[in-house]
Design an enzyme around this catalytic site. Sequence first.
Site, short mmCIF file in Angstrom:
data_model
loop_
_atom_site.label_atom_id
_atom_site.label_comp_id
_atom_site.label_asym_id
_atom_site.label_seq_id
_atom_site.Cartn_x
_atom_site.Cartn_y
_atom_site.Cartn_z
N HIS A 62 39.23 -26.32 -8.39
CA HIS A 62 39.14 -26.59 -6.95
C HIS A 62 40.54 -26.65 -6.39
O HIS A 62 41.45 -27.14 -7.04
CB HIS A 62 38.43 -27.93 -6.70
CG HIS A 62 37.95 -28.06 -5.29
ND1 HIS A 62 38.76 -28.50 -4.28
CD2 HIS A 62 36.75 -27.76 -4.74
CE1 HIS A 62 38.06 -28.49 -3.16
NE2 HIS A 62 36.85 -28.05 -3.40
N ASP A 100 29.67 -26.80 -7.20
CA ASP A 100 28.82 -25.62 -7.29
C ASP A 100 28.27 -25.38 -8.68
O ASP A 100 27.28 -24.67 -8.84
CB ASP A 100 29.61 -24.38 -6.82
CG ASP A 100 29.78 -24.41 -5.32
OD1 ASP A 100 28.88 -24.92 -4.64
OD2 ASP A 100 30.82 -23.94 -4.82
N1 CMC Z 1 38.63 -20.03 -14.42
C1 CMC Z 1 39.76 -19.75 -15.08
N2 CMC Z 1 41.00 -20.01 -14.64
C2 CMC Z 1 41.10 -20.62 -13.45
C3 CMC Z 1 39.96 -20.97 -12.69
C4 CMC Z 1 38.69 -20.65 -13.21
N3 CMC Z 1 37.58 -20.95 -12.54
N4 CMC Z 1 40.34 -21.55 -11.53
C5 CMC Z 1 41.68 -21.58 -11.56
N5 CMC Z 1 42.13 -21.02 -12.72
C6 CMC Z 1 43.55 -20.94 -13.16
C7 CMC Z 1 44.29 -19.84 -12.44
O1 CMC Z 1 44.21 -18.62 -13.14
C8 CMC Z 1 45.68 -20.41 -12.39
O2 CMC Z 1 46.25 -20.26 -13.69
P1 CMC Z 1 47.87 -20.03 -13.85
O3 CMC Z 1 48.49 -21.28 -13.33
O4 CMC Z 1 48.04 -19.81 -15.30
O5 CMC Z 1 48.17 -18.82 -13.03
C9 CMC Z 1 45.46 -21.91 -12.19
O6 CMC Z 1 44.16 -22.17 -12.77
C10 CMC Z 1 45.44 -22.35 -10.72
O7 CMC Z 1 44.51 -21.53 -10.05
P2 CMC Z 1 44.65 -21.03 -8.55
O8 CMC Z 1 43.84 -19.80 -8.35
O9 CMC Z 1 46.11 -20.99 -8.19
O10 CMC Z 1 44.01 -22.26 -7.77
P3 CMC Z 1 43.49 -22.21 -6.29
O11 CMC Z 1 43.63 -23.61 -5.78
O12 CMC Z 1 44.15 -21.13 -5.49
O13 CMC Z 1 41.95 -21.80 -6.43
C11 CMC Z 1 39.63 -21.90 -6.68
C12 CMC Z 1 40.90 -22.69 -6.38
C13 CMC Z 1 38.40 -22.79 -6.40
C14 CMC Z 1 39.51 -20.68 -5.74
C15 CMC Z 1 39.67 -21.46 -8.17
O14 CMC Z 1 39.72 -22.58 -9.03
C16 CMC Z 1 38.48 -20.57 -8.54
O15 CMC Z 1 38.54 -19.35 -8.35
N6 CMC Z 1 37.34 -21.17 -9.08
C17 CMC Z 1 36.16 -20.43 -9.34
C18 CMC Z 1 35.34 -20.29 -8.06
C19 CMC Z 1 34.67 -21.59 -7.66
O16 CMC Z 1 34.03 -22.25 -8.49
N7 CMC Z 1 34.73 -21.90 -6.35
C20 CMC Z 1 34.06 -23.08 -5.79
C21 CMC Z 1 35.01 -24.13 -5.30
S1 CMC Z 1 34.13 -25.66 -4.95
C22 CMC Z 1 33.19 -25.34 -3.55
C23 CMC Z 1 33.99 -25.26 -2.32
O17 CMC Z 1 34.44 -26.31 -1.84
O18 CMC Z 1 34.16 -24.14 -1.82
#
Ligand code: CMC
Length: 440
Positions: free
Chosen positions: A317, A374
């Site tokens: 998240h 989710d």
């Molecule tokens: N699986 C594997 N690796 C992950 C995941 C995941 N679900 N989420 C984040 N990471 C890794 C990412 O690759 C990065 O690694 P590194 O530091 O080595 O590059 C690190 O964790 C930080 O990730 P980020 O993409 O910079 O984090 P963000 O804050 O931009 O993204 C997120 C947040 C929710 C988009 C992301 O965690 C994600 O894509 N999760 C899967 C989709 C999901 O479940 N979304 C629902 C969110 S809750 C409902 C809502 O409020 O919308």
Amino acid sequence: MSAVSKPTSSTTAKSARLIVDGKEVELPVIVGTEDEKAINIASLRGSTGYITLDDGYMNTGSTTSSITYLDGEQGILRYRGYPIEEIAAHCDFVETSYLLIYGKLPNSQELEEFRESIRQHTMLHEDMKSFYNGFPRDAHPMAILSSVVGALSTFYQDSLDPRDPEQQKISIHRLMAKLPTIAAYSYKKSIGQPFNYPCNELSYCENFLQMMFAVPTESYEPDPVFVEALNLLLICHADHEQNCSTSTVRMVGSSNANLFASISAGICALWGPLHGGANEACINMLNEIVADGGNVKKYVQKAKDKSDGFRLMGFGHRVYKNFDPRATIIKAAADKLLKRLNLKEPLFEVAQELQDVALNDDYFKERKLYPNVDFYSGIIYRAMGLPTQMFTVLFAIGRLPGWIAHWVEMHQSSATKIGRPRQIYTGPTIREIVPMSERP
Ligand code: CMC
């Protein structure tokens, strides 16, 4: 650019100093009621010629707001000051909606009036039904939801002025009442069954289940366990401060677009798999793992592999770097429901294993990637027999009061301006048009 942002100690901090091109500017510090601090840069471009750049708004506050407080490090979520755990234990979804929209818990008369007004507006104009014939049978219900909500502004032209409190009020009540009906009709259309009219003797959640699952040939009574789980899910989704869809609603609303148009845009933003669409994407992922022999470790490995675009849906998240407090509430509801239904589907076993493996894996631990709301909401919806494509629609019904509360707050604030970010242009500098005959 040499920049030094130097707020003084948290108790006395009133300003920050920034040195840019040798010139020092003083920027006021804003402190929220929970001691969150921000540097107000409103005067920055005027005094220095510089703007700030912050992809994904990782450090940028778009507004002040008194609706929802969340602390992602400590796993805290409060609506209007009340902890989500307390609200989930003591309020129903309609009461929670009143709290979010009007800023206070209703007394019994206020709540009854709110419920009654919503009951009075649950039906759709009969002409709206014909819209559903224009959509392909396999249309995604989120596309239908956003289209039909946008189309409400064609039927209710008497209440489109966002600055008129009476028009605001009637359109809010209409939308709260009609969204479940619009959603249930999209499902009935997709499976070729007749639409069920709303039944105003039922509660908000019972009524939605009735419209979704009743058929004219049989009597239907909503299962109280499903009603309880749905009520909890809607409460947990009801607001989450400046997330992607809420920011979209505020952005569209800032142009003085009407409520229906603003919410329709929010529904589109919610649809994406990185936001509300994650619950659908999560169940699709679990199905894929089951179909692939249930090898959970393989998928955890894929998620860790940076050369593989795969991510574990339902994990991580932007704000929570601790267990999502909503996920804790919903996990308990999911456990209760699965026990009550005694379901032994491989999908639920894979979900359990995936949660256990990821929670104990260094990659996920180091990055503080916990199962999010989710992950568990998809499991509940699946156990209730809701079709996968409806999962994000349920999220939208839950998020509606939050979107409305932000839209209202924005219109009530004298600080509101049309949302219009700036950019740093990185394209070609001025050049001449080459005649067609000379182009490579
Ligand atoms: N699986 C594997 N690796 C992950 C995941 C995941 N679900 N989420 C984040 N990471 C890794 C990412 O690759 C990065 O690694 P590194 O530091 O080595 O590059 C690190 O964790 C930080 O990730 P980020 O993409 O910079 O984090 P963000 O804050 O931009 O993204 C997120 C947040 C929710 C988009 C992301 O965690 C994600 O894509 N999760 C899967 C989709 C999901 O479940 N979304 C629902 C969110 S809750 C409902 C809502 O409020 O919308």
